[in-house]
Write a protein that holds these residues in place. Structure first.
Motif, PDB file in Angstrom:
ATOM      1  N   SER A 126       0.847  -1.180   0.000  1.00  0.00           N
ATOM      2  CA  SER A 126       0.000   0.000   0.000  1.00  0.00           C
ATOM      3  C   SER A 126       0.884   1.231   0.000  1.00  0.00           C
ATOM      4  O   SER A 126       2.097   1.151   0.121  1.00  0.00           O
ATOM      5  CB  SER A 126      -0.905   0.003   1.240  1.00  0.00           C
ATOM      6  N   THR A 127       0.254   2.388  -0.175  1.00  0.00           N
ATOM      7  CA  THR A 127       1.009   3.637  -0.181  1.00  0.00           C
ATOM      8  C   THR A 127       1.265   4.158   1.222  1.00  0.00           C
ATOM      9  O   THR A 127       1.965   5.143   1.398  1.00  0.00           O
ATOM     10  CB  THR A 127       0.242   4.697  -0.988  1.00  0.00           C
ATOM     11  N   THR A 128       0.702   3.513   2.232  1.00  0.00           N
ATOM     12  CA  THR A 128       0.919   3.930   3.614  1.00  0.00           C
ATOM     13  C   THR A 128       2.323   3.535   4.062  1.00  0.00           C
ATOM     14  O   THR A 128       2.740   2.398   3.852  1.00  0.00           O
ATOM     15  CB  THR A 128      -0.110   3.257   4.540  1.00  0.00           C
ATOM     16  N   PRO A 129       3.094   4.465   4.660  1.00  0.00           N
ATOM     17  CA  PRO A 129       4.439   4.100   5.128  1.00  0.00           C
ATOM     18  C   PRO A 129       4.401   2.912   6.084  1.00  0.00           C
ATOM     19  O   PRO A 129       3.443   2.727   6.842  1.00  0.00           O
ATOM     20  CB  PRO A 129       4.928   5.375   5.825  1.00  0.00           C
ATOM     21  N   ALA A 130       5.438   2.121   6.054  1.00  0.00           N
ATOM     22  CA  ALA A 130       5.493   0.899   6.853  1.00  0.00           C
ATOM     23  C   ALA A 130       5.456   1.201   8.345  1.00  0.00           C
ATOM     24  O   ALA A 130       5.906   2.247   8.811  1.00  0.00           O
ATOM     25  CB  ALA A 130       6.768   0.129   6.526  1.00  0.00           C
ATOM     26  N   GLN A 131       4.910   0.245   9.087  1.00  0.00           N
ATOM     27  CA  GLN A 131       5.039   0.281  10.540  1.00  0.00           C
ATOM     28  C   GLN A 131       6.477  -0.067  10.919  1.00  0.00           C
ATOM     29  O   GLN A 131       7.061  -0.999  10.361  1.00  0.00           O
ATOM     30  CB  GLN A 131       4.102  -0.724  11.199  1.00  0.00           C
ATOM     31  N   VAL A 132       7.028   0.654  11.867  1.00  0.00           N
ATOM     32  CA  VAL A 132       8.364   0.374  12.377  1.00  0.00           C
ATOM     33  C   VAL A 132       8.232  -0.323  13.721  1.00  0.00           C
ATOM     34  O   VAL A 132       7.562   0.178  14.632  1.00  0.00           O
ATOM     35  CB  VAL A 132       9.188   1.664  12.513  1.00  0.00           C
ATOM     36  N   LEU A 133       8.870  -1.482  13.847  1.00  0.00           N
ATOM     37  CA  LEU A 133       8.826  -2.294  15.061  1.00  0.00           C
ATOM     38  C   LEU A 133      10.242  -2.413  15.608  1.00  0.00           C
ATOM     39  O   LEU A 133      11.132  -2.894  14.911  1.00  0.00           O
ATOM     40  CB  LEU A 133       8.268  -3.686  14.758  1.00  0.00           C
ATOM     41  N   SER A 134      10.446  -1.985  16.837  1.00  0.00           N
ATOM     42  CA  SER A 134      11.779  -2.035  17.438  1.00  0.00           C
ATOM     43  C   SER A 134      11.832  -3.069  18.554  1.00  0.00           C
ATOM     44  O   SER A 134      10.920  -3.148  19.386  1.00  0.00           O
ATOM     45  CB  SER A 134      12.166  -0.664  18.006  1.00  0.00           C
ATOM     46  N   PHE A 135      12.920  -3.837  18.565  1.00  0.00           N
ATOM     47  CA  PHE A 135      13.172  -4.810  19.627  1.00  0.00           C
ATOM     48  C   PHE A 135      14.352  -4.316  20.454  1.00  0.00           C
ATOM     49  O   PHE A 135      15.446  -4.090  19.930  1.00  0.00           O
ATOM     50  CB  PHE A 135      13.465  -6.191  19.041  1.00  0.00           C
ATOM     51  N   LEU A 136      14.102  -4.165  21.758  1.00  0.00           N
ATOM     52  CA  LEU A 136      15.102  -3.631  22.675  1.00  0.00           C
ATOM     53  C   LEU A 136      15.220  -4.558  23.876  1.00  0.00           C
ATOM     54  O   LEU A 136      14.226  -4.840  24.548  1.00  0.00           O
ATOM     55  CB  LEU A 136      14.686  -2.227  23.124  1.00  0.00           C
ATOM     56  N   GLY A 137      16.421  -5.053  24.129  1.00  0.00           N
ATOM     57  CA  GLY A 137      16.629  -5.936  25.273  1.00  0.00           C
ATOM     58  C   GLY A 137      16.839  -5.155  26.553  1.00  0.00           C
ATOM     59  O   GLY A 137      17.512  -4.124  26.554  1.00  0.00           O
ATOM     60  N   CYS A 138      16.253  -5.636  27.656  1.00  0.00           N
ATOM     61  CA  CYS A 138      16.539  -5.017  28.950  1.00  0.00           C
ATOM     62  C   CYS A 138      18.020  -5.182  29.303  1.00  0.00           C
ATOM     63  O   CYS A 138      18.588  -4.407  30.059  1.00  0.00           O
ATOM     64  CB  CYS A 138      15.667  -5.648  30.036  1.00  0.00           C
TER      65      CYS A 138
END
Length: 384
Positions: A126-138
């Motif tokens: 789609s023309t909607t910008p992608a969702q950004v998913l971040s993984f961060l370790g404690c």
């Protein structure tokens, strides 16, 4: 797309450049050089496509060495030799296509168009910008990279969605190794160095395609290069990826620094990963306090207990209480499947409970289909 024409004959170089000039979306450069000096002849900016003129059997060794070291660069050859044996040797040397030395402008342009088609950057659904998913370790060693890489793989869904995995754990990242044994020809640091000319073509050329619609931009192997990457460069890379993919998954490792902060600011979802151990309850509280101080909206943060064992010494509720009632998700402990996948450089097996947990996570990110309306006959029968 950048094209470089290289020939030992300056007249032939100029002729080929003239044939290609005027094609849309192309930047054509010409160089006069002996083919055995191919690495020196290629510009530092690295073209995406080489057109090599005057190649004979004796030059294929140099061509082969170059294509092996730079697999992201496509190579077309103009040659007076067009025998079946030569064509076979050329293909074995990594040449994409061989044209006769007498090829006219139409034939050369058609070959370049075919190369453009092969290298076309992924188009998002789609023309909607992608969702950004971040993984961060404690903290390090929680399996953050394994979860990030395998969620990216599950989201790609065997070609259903286009997904980018960007390894921003720059000093110790290994995301590519968790999914493939392919050799990376570029990395985050190299793209960052060329951020002024960053476009879809450059980013796609730097990424490793590990599945039909899953592409990985790995962390650099050289720690010195990792230290040179700036937050503004990370922002440009992620924003470019958002225009090309449906999802962009960022592996941030287990540290907070200016690059991490930039990534978090761009993220729609932040997955904070920990294990259910007493010291990590304190780590979780500290991370939560830090995210609050940075004004990260709480709804963006999702807490994940990795390697969860419901028979473990600490109950899950102890973490929930430490986070003041914040909901917590779990990924079960399945050591054998994860260890096998990591050691073989492959995604976690589909039948593993870890893969199933990641499938559940992926489903929460996908748009929900509207319920199908039943026909009048089904409605009538259902009302009885």
């Amino acid at each position: 797309m950048k094209i470089q024409v290289i020939s030992p004959d300056p007249k032939r170089t100029a002729q080929a450049v003239q044939m290609l000039n005027g094609m849309d979306l192309l930047e054509v450069q010409g160089s006069t050089a002996a083919l055995h000096a191919l690495p020196q002849a290629v510009n530092a900016s690295m073209a995406s496509l080489l057109v090599l003129d005057g190649v004979d059997a004796s030059a294929l060794g140099a061509v082969s060495r170059f294509t092996h070291e730079h697999p992201q660069v496509d190579t077309l050859v103009l040659s007076a030799e067009i025998s079946p044996d030569f064509l076979l040797q050329a293909m074995q040397a990594g040449v994409r296509e061989v044209l006769p030395a007498t090829a006219d402008a139409a034939a050369l342009r058609a070959a370049v168009q075919r190369a453009l088609h092969r290298r076309a950057p992924p188009a998002a659904s789609s023309t909607t910008p992608a969702q950004v998913l971040s993984f961060l370790g404690c903290k390090g060693g929680n399996g953050t990279s394994v979860l990030a890489a395998n969620l990216a793989y599950r989201l790609a869904g065997n070609g259903a969605r286009r997904v980018a995995l960007i390894d921003l754990d720059l000093q110790s990242g290994n995301s590519l190794l968790l999914l493939s044994d392919q050799r990376a020809s570029s990395d985050v640091a190299e793209v960052a160095r060329n951020v002024q000319r960053l476009d879809a073509d450059l980013l796609r050329a730097a990424m490793v395609q590990v599945d039909e619609t899953l592409f990985v931009l790995p962390a650099p192997e050289d720690i010195g290069q990792a230290l040179e990457v700036k937050a503004a460069q990370v922002k440009a890379i992620v924003q470019q990826a958002r225009q090309m993919f449906d999802f962009v998954v960022l592996d941030l490792g287990g540290r907070i620094d200016p690059l991490t902060l930039q990534a978090l600011d761009l993220s729609a979802h932040i997955y904070a990963v920990l294990q259910l151990k007493l010291p990590q309850l304190r780590d979780a509280r500290r991370l939560r306090a830090l995210l609050n101080s940075l004004e990260v909206p709480p709804h963006k943060v999702h807490w994940i207990v990795n390697r969860y064992d419901r028979h473990g010494e600490l109950p899950l509720q102890s973490l929930v209480q430490a986070l003041d009632g914040t909901p917590v998700s779990t990924v079960p402990n399945h050591f054998d499947a994860v260890s096998t996948a990591v050691n073989q450089g492959q995604p976690i097996a589909r039948n593993s409970p870890v893969a199933r947990a990641l499938d559940d996570m992926a489903r929460t990110l996908l748009p929900q289909e509207a319920p199908r309306k039943e026909g009048w006959l089904a409605q009538l029968l259902g009302s009885r």
